[in-house]
Design a protein around this motif. Structure first.
Motif, PDB file in Angstrom:
ATOM      1  N   TRP A 139       0.806  -1.209   0.000  1.00  0.00           N
ATOM      2  CA  TRP A 139       0.000   0.000   0.000  1.00  0.00           C
ATOM      3  C   TRP A 139       0.850   1.275   0.000  1.00  0.00           C
ATOM      4  O   TRP A 139       0.400   2.313  -0.492  1.00  0.00           O
ATOM      5  CB  TRP A 139      -0.944   0.016   1.196  1.00  0.00           C
ATOM      6  CG  TRP A 139      -2.138  -0.863   1.004  1.00  0.00           C
ATOM      7  CD1 TRP A 139      -2.412  -2.015   1.667  1.00  0.00           C
ATOM      8  CD2 TRP A 139      -3.215  -0.668   0.086  1.00  0.00           C
ATOM      9  NE1 TRP A 139      -3.587  -2.545   1.219  1.00  0.00           N
ATOM     10  CE2 TRP A 139      -4.108  -1.739   0.247  1.00  0.00           C
ATOM     11  CE3 TRP A 139      -3.499   0.300  -0.861  1.00  0.00           C
ATOM     12  CZ2 TRP A 139      -5.270  -1.861  -0.504  1.00  0.00           C
ATOM     13  CZ3 TRP A 139      -4.658   0.176  -1.613  1.00  0.00           C
ATOM     14  CH2 TRP A 139      -5.525  -0.887  -1.432  1.00  0.00           C
ATOM     15  N   ALA A 171      -0.376   7.225  -6.317  1.00  0.00           N
ATOM     16  CA  ALA A 171      -1.596   8.035  -6.347  1.00  0.00           C
ATOM     17  C   ALA A 171      -1.293   9.516  -6.088  1.00  0.00           C
ATOM     18  O   ALA A 171      -1.895  10.401  -6.704  1.00  0.00           O
ATOM     19  CB  ALA A 171      -2.594   7.517  -5.328  1.00  0.00           C
ATOM     20  N   LEU A 172      -0.360   9.775  -5.180  1.00  0.00           N
ATOM     21  CA  LEU A 172      -0.048  11.169  -4.838  1.00  0.00           C
ATOM     22  C   LEU A 172       0.897  11.826  -5.848  1.00  0.00           C
ATOM     23  O   LEU A 172       0.707  12.981  -6.226  1.00  0.00           O
ATOM     24  CB  LEU A 172       0.581  11.239  -3.440  1.00  0.00           C
ATOM     25  CG  LEU A 172      -0.335  10.892  -2.279  1.00  0.00           C
ATOM     26  CD1 LEU A 172       0.446  10.901  -0.974  1.00  0.00           C
ATOM     27  CD2 LEU A 172      -1.502  11.855  -2.214  1.00  0.00           C
ATOM     28  N   PHE A 173       1.926  11.100  -6.260  1.00  0.00           N
ATOM     29  CA  PHE A 173       2.969  11.702  -7.087  1.00  0.00           C
ATOM     30  C   PHE A 173       3.014  11.150  -8.500  1.00  0.00           C
ATOM     31  O   PHE A 173       3.882  11.572  -9.284  1.00  0.00           O
ATOM     32  CB  PHE A 173       4.339  11.508  -6.419  1.00  0.00           C
ATOM     33  CG  PHE A 173       4.393  12.052  -5.030  1.00  0.00           C
ATOM     34  CD1 PHE A 173       4.377  13.424  -4.802  1.00  0.00           C
ATOM     35  CD2 PHE A 173       4.432  11.212  -3.931  1.00  0.00           C
ATOM     36  CE1 PHE A 173       4.418  13.927  -3.517  1.00  0.00           C
ATOM     37  CE2 PHE A 173       4.477  11.711  -2.648  1.00  0.00           C
ATOM     38  CZ  PHE A 173       4.466  13.078  -2.441  1.00  0.00           C
ATOM     39  N   GLY A 174       2.144  10.208  -8.802  1.00  0.00           N
ATOM     40  CA  GLY A 174       1.992   9.481 -10.041  1.00  0.00           C
ATOM     41  C   GLY A 174       2.689   9.940 -11.230  1.00  0.00           C
ATOM     42  O   GLY A 174       2.864   9.587 -12.260  1.00  0.00           O
ATOM     43  N   ILE A 219      -0.066   4.275  -2.599  1.00  0.00           N
ATOM     44  CA  ILE A 219      -0.334   5.650  -2.163  1.00  0.00           C
ATOM     45  C   ILE A 219       0.648   6.618  -2.790  1.00  0.00           C
ATOM     46  O   ILE A 219       0.290   7.715  -3.236  1.00  0.00           O
ATOM     47  CB  ILE A 219      -0.324   5.735  -0.617  1.00  0.00           C
ATOM     48  CG1 ILE A 219      -1.502   4.951  -0.063  1.00  0.00           C
ATOM     49  CG2 ILE A 219      -0.341   7.181  -0.147  1.00  0.00           C
ATOM     50  CD1 ILE A 219      -1.447   4.737   1.438  1.00  0.00           C
ATOM     51  N   TYR A 220       1.916   6.217  -2.870  1.00  0.00           N
ATOM     52  CA  TYR A 220       2.944   7.062  -3.506  1.00  0.00           C
ATOM     53  C   TYR A 220       2.578   7.363  -4.963  1.00  0.00           C
ATOM     54  O   TYR A 220       2.642   8.515  -5.411  1.00  0.00           O
ATOM     55  CB  TYR A 220       4.314   6.366  -3.432  1.00  0.00           C
ATOM     56  CG  TYR A 220       5.375   7.068  -4.239  1.00  0.00           C
ATOM     57  CD1 TYR A 220       5.988   8.209  -3.739  1.00  0.00           C
ATOM     58  CD2 TYR A 220       5.733   6.607  -5.495  1.00  0.00           C
ATOM     59  CE1 TYR A 220       6.969   8.863  -4.479  1.00  0.00           C
ATOM     60  CE2 TYR A 220       6.701   7.262  -6.243  1.00  0.00           C
ATOM     61  CZ  TYR A 220       7.312   8.393  -5.730  1.00  0.00           C
ATOM     62  OH  TYR A 220       8.260   9.042  -6.466  1.00  0.00           O
TER      63      TYR A 220
END
Length: 57
Positions: free
Chosen positions: A47, A54-57, A51-52
């Motif tokens: 996860w 999703a945030l910095f994609g 999340i990484y």
């Protein structure tokens, strides 16, 4: 007895969540990098990698 049943449900939910997070991280990693080694590393992170991305994609 009811407390034990709910505890079992929470444990099973946590197991499913970890498995799904790892599988999702592997799929995202392989799609982005086309590398099995990075997919394995990101699968271990699970996860955190999802999340990484999703945030910095």
């Amino acid at each position: 007895m009811n407390g034990n049943r709910y505890y079992g449900v929470r444990v099973e939910g946590a197991k499913y969540s970890v498995g799904f997070g790892s599988a999702l991280a592997i799929a995202i990693s392989y799609t982005n990098n086309h590398s099995i080694l990075w997919a394995i590393i990101h699968g271990i992170l699970g996860w955190l990698y999802v999340i990484y991305v999703a945030l910095f994609g």
